[in-house]
Design an enzyme around this catalytic site. Structure first.
Site, short mmCIF file in Angstrom:
data_model
loop_
_atom_site.label_atom_id
_atom_site.label_comp_id
_atom_site.label_asym_id
_atom_site.label_seq_id
_atom_site.Cartn_x
_atom_site.Cartn_y
_atom_site.Cartn_z
N GLN A 1 0.82 -1.21 0.00
CA GLN A 1 0.00 0.00 0.00
C GLN A 1 0.85 1.26 0.00
O GLN A 1 0.56 2.22 -0.71
CB GLN A 1 -0.95 -0.02 1.19
N ASP B 1 -2.51 -11.89 4.99
CA ASP B 1 -3.97 -11.99 5.13
C ASP B 1 -4.42 -13.41 5.44
O ASP B 1 -5.57 -13.62 5.85
CB ASP B 1 -4.66 -11.52 3.85
#
Length: 425
Positions: free
Chosen positions: A167, A312
């Protein structure tokens, strides 16, 4: 409240929703490209639909035909000042990547999200974007959303990432499109590379070598994009099938980007049986079928360079570690503390409710298996990945597992319950 019953095996053939990371990026890059783009396989989850809403407010014409999304790109300079605050909902990807775009715009924007987003650190993108010349004000000494951004007139940057984060890297790259020079990023090799791959597919002048990512002035052009199935969504079924003897599952057309396949490597190291079939390429991304056969797994140590490739998936890895023989040690996963919730604390708390022997560590957890999993009521903490991981735990419990506030699953996997019921026998 989602109720999950014990399963004897996982068997069948399924697909999973489109890749969440790639869906976000397809809308973002199509919106700032010249000409039309056609996107197939888009994830119709709340987060990705929120990205569409943001770019509609920024003046982009996006037509949603259900199975296909058409985006009429405005080019790099064609966005307009929104008439209201941009609200990204629960999407950390949207707020951080869109902020990179907004940093390059010569107008004023306020961007925010839900309660969870407003507690997540934004200085990691605000610091480099400010260094590039963007004027960014935020709550919490500049660290928290809402953020007020006045962009434009950016200068290129040579930036070393403090942590391997896709990100942060993506926000800088997207802002770098609005500079006249060469933007360089160091230390991003361990993190997901979807933005770099898709920028290249849209025509950007981008190069990665020797852990140095370089973006030169570029013009983007609309494309046809086929989004693969999301391996982070497939991971729940992969993990459940791998640890349940007698299982045989095929998941079709899943993204196999090497920065995302840590879950496959870890399960294989634990003794799992996973094969890849029917491989092909689209938009710079590897795609294929994943075939899983169930068996007994063993505990291992998980840490180091592989963590960014499965960050994740750690909640569901923790669940299968509870069923494996021996101790599993997960370390180096501090990033889990700043996800939708503190996933380390939340998973330990909920696994304890199910009778699992697990110890919280500062940067991970220690799990001793095998465990007999009890049924009972657990809490999602509003986190879609925790909710789905607990659902997989329910397949092995001696009585039903009920997951409170499970509607958050729709953020990344609409239809999760139906897919699970299809293959859990």
């Amino acid at each position: 409240m989602l109720k999950i019953d014990k399963a004897n095996k996982i068997q069948g053939e399924i697909t999973v929703p489109g890749d969440k990371s790639i869906s976000h990026r397809a809308i973002i890059l199509s919106s700032i490209s010249r000409g039309p783009s056609r996107i197939e396989g888009f994830l119709r989850g709340e987060d990705c639909l929120g990205t569409i809403d943001c770019f509609r407010q920024l003046g982009v014409d996006i037509v949603d035909k259900g199975s296909i999304i058409y985006v009429h790109g405005k080019g790099l300079g064609g966005l307009r000042e929104p008439g209201d605050i941009l609200d990204v909902g629960n999407s950390g990807t949207t707020i951080r990547l869109v902020s990179g775009i907004l940093a390059g715009q010569n107008f004023f924007t306020i961007i925010t999200g839900d309660e969870s987003i407003r507690q997540r650190p934004m200085d990691r993108i605000a610091i480099p974007l400010r260094q590039m010349g963007a004027n960014i004000h935020a709550r919490g000494k500049g660290n928290l959303a809402p953020m007020a951004i006045w962009g434009g007139d950016l200068k290129p940057i040579d930036y070393t990432l403090p942590v391997p984060s896709a990100q942060i890297k993506s926000a800088i790259l997207l802002a770098g499109l609005y500079t006249k020079g060469e933007t360089s990023i160091r230390g991003g090799g361990k993190s997901r590379d979807h933005t770099e791959r898709m920028l290249g597919a849209f025509g950007a002048n981008i190069l990665f070598e020797n852990n140095l990512l370089t973006l030169r002035p570029s013009t983007l052009y609309g494309q046809e994009i086929q989004i693969p199935g999301d391996i982070s969504s497939a991971a729940f079924f992969i993990a459940g099938a791998a640890v349940l003897p007698g299982s045989h599952l095929r998941i079709k057309n899943v993204g196999l980007n090497p920065t995302r396949t840590g879950i496959i490597d870890i399960i294989r190291e634990m003794g799992g049986n996973i094969e890849i079939d029917n491989q092909w390429m689209s938009g710079g991304e590897e795609i294929g079928d994943i075939i899983v056969r169930g068996g007994k797994l063993r505990g291992i140590n998980i840490g180091g360079n592989i963590i960014p490739r499965l960050i994740d998936e750690i909640p569901v890895i923790a669940v299968i570690a509870a069923l494996a023989q021996g101790k599993t040690l997960i370390t180096g996963a501090e990033e889990l503390k700043v996800k939708e919730t503190n996933r380390i604390s939340a998973m330990v708390e909920e696994m304890n409710k199910l009778g699992i022997r697990v110890k919280e560590l500062a940067d991970g957890m220690e799990i001793h298996g095998p465990n007999k999993i009890h049924g009972g009521q657990v809490e999602s903490h509003g986190d879609h990945r925790i909710a789905m991981a607990l659902a997989i735990a329910g397949l092995f419990a001696n009585s039903p597992v009920k997951i409170k506030n499970s509607n958050c699953i729709g953020i990344s996997f609409p239809g999760f319950e139906e897919s699970l019921k299809k293959i859990a026998k």
